[in-house]
Design a protein around this motif. Structure first.
Motif, PDB file in Angstrom:
ATOM      1  N   ILE A 179      50.209  42.826  28.766  1.00  0.00           N
ATOM      2  CA  ILE A 179      50.235  43.653  29.976  1.00  0.00           C
ATOM      3  C   ILE A 179      48.936  43.481  30.758  1.00  0.00           C
ATOM      4  O   ILE A 179      48.946  43.292  31.982  1.00  0.00           O
ATOM      5  N   ASP A 180      47.807  43.506  30.048  1.00  0.00           N
ATOM      6  CA  ASP A 180      46.511  43.321  30.713  1.00  0.00           C
ATOM      7  C   ASP A 180      46.412  41.950  31.377  1.00  0.00           C
ATOM      8  O   ASP A 180      45.903  41.817  32.499  1.00  0.00           O
ATOM      9  N   ALA A 181      46.896  40.916  30.674  1.00  0.00           N
ATOM     10  CA  ALA A 181      46.858  39.558  31.242  1.00  0.00           C
ATOM     11  C   ALA A 181      47.720  39.473  32.500  1.00  0.00           C
ATOM     12  O   ALA A 181      47.327  38.852  33.502  1.00  0.00           O
ATOM     13  N   TYR A 182      48.888  40.106  32.466  1.00  0.00           N
ATOM     14  CA  TYR A 182      49.773  40.110  33.634  1.00  0.00           C
ATOM     15  C   TYR A 182      49.103  40.816  34.809  1.00  0.00           C
ATOM     16  O   TYR A 182      49.123  40.329  35.946  1.00  0.00           O
ATOM     17  N   SER A 187      46.549  40.657  40.008  1.00  0.00           N
ATOM     18  CA  SER A 187      45.425  41.045  40.856  1.00  0.00           C
ATOM     19  C   SER A 187      44.799  39.833  41.526  1.00  0.00           C
ATOM     20  O   SER A 187      44.389  39.890  42.694  1.00  0.00           O
ATOM     21  N   ALA A 188      44.729  38.689  40.789  1.00  0.00           N
ATOM     22  CA  ALA A 188      44.149  37.468  41.356  1.00  0.00           C
ATOM     23  C   ALA A 188      45.092  36.824  42.371  1.00  0.00           C
ATOM     24  O   ALA A 188      44.654  36.331  43.412  1.00  0.00           O
ATOM     25  N   ILE A 193      47.939  43.897  46.567  1.00  0.00           N
ATOM     26  CA  ILE A 193      48.668  44.862  45.754  1.00  0.00           C
ATOM     27  C   ILE A 193      47.660  45.667  44.939  1.00  0.00           C
ATOM     28  O   ILE A 193      47.748  46.886  44.850  1.00  0.00           O
ATOM     29  N   ALA A 194      46.715  44.971  44.307  1.00  0.00           N
ATOM     30  CA  ALA A 194      45.706  45.654  43.520  1.00  0.00           C
ATOM     31  C   ALA A 194      44.881  46.601  44.406  1.00  0.00           C
ATOM     32  O   ALA A 194      44.569  47.722  44.030  1.00  0.00           O
TER      33      ALA A 194
END
Length: 199
Positions: A179-182, A187-188, A193-194
């Motif tokens: 989830i963190d990697a996604y 975000s990148a 969106i972020a």
């Protein structure tokens, strides 16, 4: 959720068929805001009779319930497995279980073991004698001191969750790195969106 591997202990030989969730935990006991304490209302109508099966001293703390066919039918209340577990049961063995009750039980760590009626009848005899019954989830077998042995089916995903004590929150937490990697990749790739999420 507490992991389930192997359990050995006394069983309560209930055996009644078509026991609905209102028998397991009547609606008048659903006013609590926590799961704790629901065991006091479990099987209330049955337990009003002195000397009932559930309140006999020899059955105190029994972790296994032997049920009849179609156990847990009726309304979809999640309080039914909560009440059973608060009463001390970790396993219910019977010929069949209602679908919604089965799902609710699994999500809360209550193992339901479906066996043929002949096997359930034999376990009722063993339980009535006060002999322990062993449920081995890893090997999917139920055994008795008399060398009785029955294999039982279980969905592989449900087995994995029960063996590892994973409820829906635990499953989500186990996927935290993915989830963190996604989220980092999103975000990148889409910083707007972020940024919107941060506002």
């Amino acid at each position: 959720m507490q992991p389930f591997t192997t359990l050995s202990g006394r069983a309560v030989p209930f055996g009644a068929a078509n026991v609905d969730t209102d028998v397991i935990i009547p609606a008048r006991f659903l006013k609590l805001v926590t799961r704790e304490g629901l065991g006091k209302g479990a099987f209330a109508a049955i337990r009003e009779t002195p000397g009932n099966l559930f309140d006999r001293p020899e059955n105190a703390g029994a972790p296994i319930l032997i049920a009849g066919d179609n156990f847990g039918c009726g309304s979809s209340r999640e309080h039914a497995p909560w009440a059973l577990m608060d009463l001390g049961f970790r396993v219910v063995i019977g010929p069949s279980f209602a679908d919604i009750f089965s799902g609710n039980s699994f999500k809360n760590g209550l193992l339901l073991v479906a066996l043929p009626q002949a096997a359930v009848d034999r376990l009722m005899e063993v339980a009535a004698e006060g002999q322990p019954i062993t449920v081995d989830l890893e090997n999917q077998v139920v055994t008795t001191p008399y060398q009785d042995r029955w294999e039982f089916p279980i969905d592989p995903f449900r087995k994995h969750c029960l063996l590892n004590g994973l409820d829906e929150i635990g499953l989500t937490e186990a996927a935290a790195p993915e989830i963190d990697a996604y989220e980092a990749r999103l975000s990148a790739e889409r910083p707007w969106i972020a940024g919107a999420a941060q506002r």
